[in-house]
Design an enzyme around this catalytic site. Structure first.
Site, PDB file in Angstrom:
ATOM      1  NE  ARG A  30      13.162   9.737  13.438  1.00 17.96           N
ATOM      2  CZ  ARG A  30      13.299  11.222  13.234  1.00 17.96           C
ATOM      3  NH1 ARG A  30      13.623  11.050  12.122  1.00 17.96           N
ATOM      4  NH2 ARG A  30      12.893  12.234  13.420  1.00 17.96           N
ATOM      5  CG  ASP A  31      12.436   3.579   5.812  1.00 18.09           C
ATOM      6  OD1 ASP A  31      12.465   2.198   6.517  1.00 18.09           O
ATOM      7  OD2 ASP A  31      11.336   3.741   5.484  1.00 18.09           O
ATOM      8  CG  ASN A  88      10.050   4.843  -5.525  1.00 17.70           C
ATOM      9  OD1 ASN A  88      11.188   5.221  -6.207  1.00 17.70           O
ATOM     10  ND2 ASN A  88      10.655   4.536  -4.193  1.00 17.70           N
ATOM     11  CD  GLU A  96      10.378  -2.467  -1.228  1.00 18.30           C
ATOM     12  OE1 GLU A  96      10.535  -2.560   0.110  1.00 18.30           O
ATOM     13  OE2 GLU A  96      11.917  -2.470  -1.760  1.00 18.30           O
ATOM     14  CB  VAL A  97       4.074  -0.214   1.049  1.00 16.40           C
ATOM     15  CG1 VAL A  97       3.213   0.141   1.799  1.00 16.40           C
ATOM     16  CG2 VAL A  97       4.936  -0.688   1.986  1.00 16.40           C
ATOM     17  CG  HIS A 101       5.812   5.383   0.265  1.00 18.20           C
ATOM     18  ND1 HIS A 101       4.633   3.802  -0.091  1.00 18.20           N
ATOM     19  CD2 HIS A 101       6.551   4.532   0.406  1.00 18.20           C
ATOM     20  CE1 HIS A 101       5.502   3.261  -0.227  1.00 18.20           C
ATOM     21  NE2 HIS A 101       7.166   3.649  -0.760  1.00 18.20           N
ATOM     22  CG  HIS A 103      11.191   7.097   0.811  1.00 19.97           C
ATOM     23  ND1 HIS A 103      11.242   6.024   1.473  1.00 19.97           N
ATOM     24  CD2 HIS A 103       9.927   6.421  -0.899  1.00 19.97           C
ATOM     25  CE1 HIS A 103      11.031   5.239   0.891  1.00 19.97           C
ATOM     26  NE2 HIS A 103       9.953   5.082   0.275  1.00 19.97           N
TER      27      HIS A 103
END
Length: 116
Positions: A30-31, A88, A96-97, A101, A103
């Protein structure tokens, strides 16, 4: 493992996460700042900086990430009404990381994502 990578440290168990799905090659959790009622991140366990790098280095694991995302959507009850899958790639796309990944978002109607 990249010792400076947040997601590699989650895979290693150094940083806690709420895991919802795991395979030999992927981890889904979970984010911590959800943008929808269901917001789960799906990552490969091995470090790859972005989806383009992963697809070139290991297409099989790239497919595993997609299969894990589908499994998460099924488990979270998102298949009937739909879900959004976002990957992304790079700074301009909002990554951002620097560990690929996906989502998985759903659980409510989702508005438009891209505006100009």
């Amino acid at each position: 493992m990249d010792t400076d990578c947040l997601f590699c440290r989650i895979v290693a168990g150094e940083i806690p996460a709420t895991v919802v799905h795991e395979t030999d090659t992927t981890l889904a959790f979970r984010d911590i700042e959800p943008k929808a009622p269901v917001h789960v991140l799906v990552i490969p366990k091995d470090h790859h900086p972005d989806i383009a790098a992963l697809a070139l280095a290991d297409p099989g694991v790239a497919a595993d990430v997609l299969a894990a995302a589908a499994a998460v959507a099924e488990t979270e009850g998102l298949r009937t009404d739909g879900f959004r899958l976002i990957v992304n790639n790079g700074r301009h796309a909002g990554q951002e990381v620097a560990h690929v990944h996906a989502h998985v978002l759903g659980g409510a109607p989702l508005g438009p994502m891209v505006s100009r």
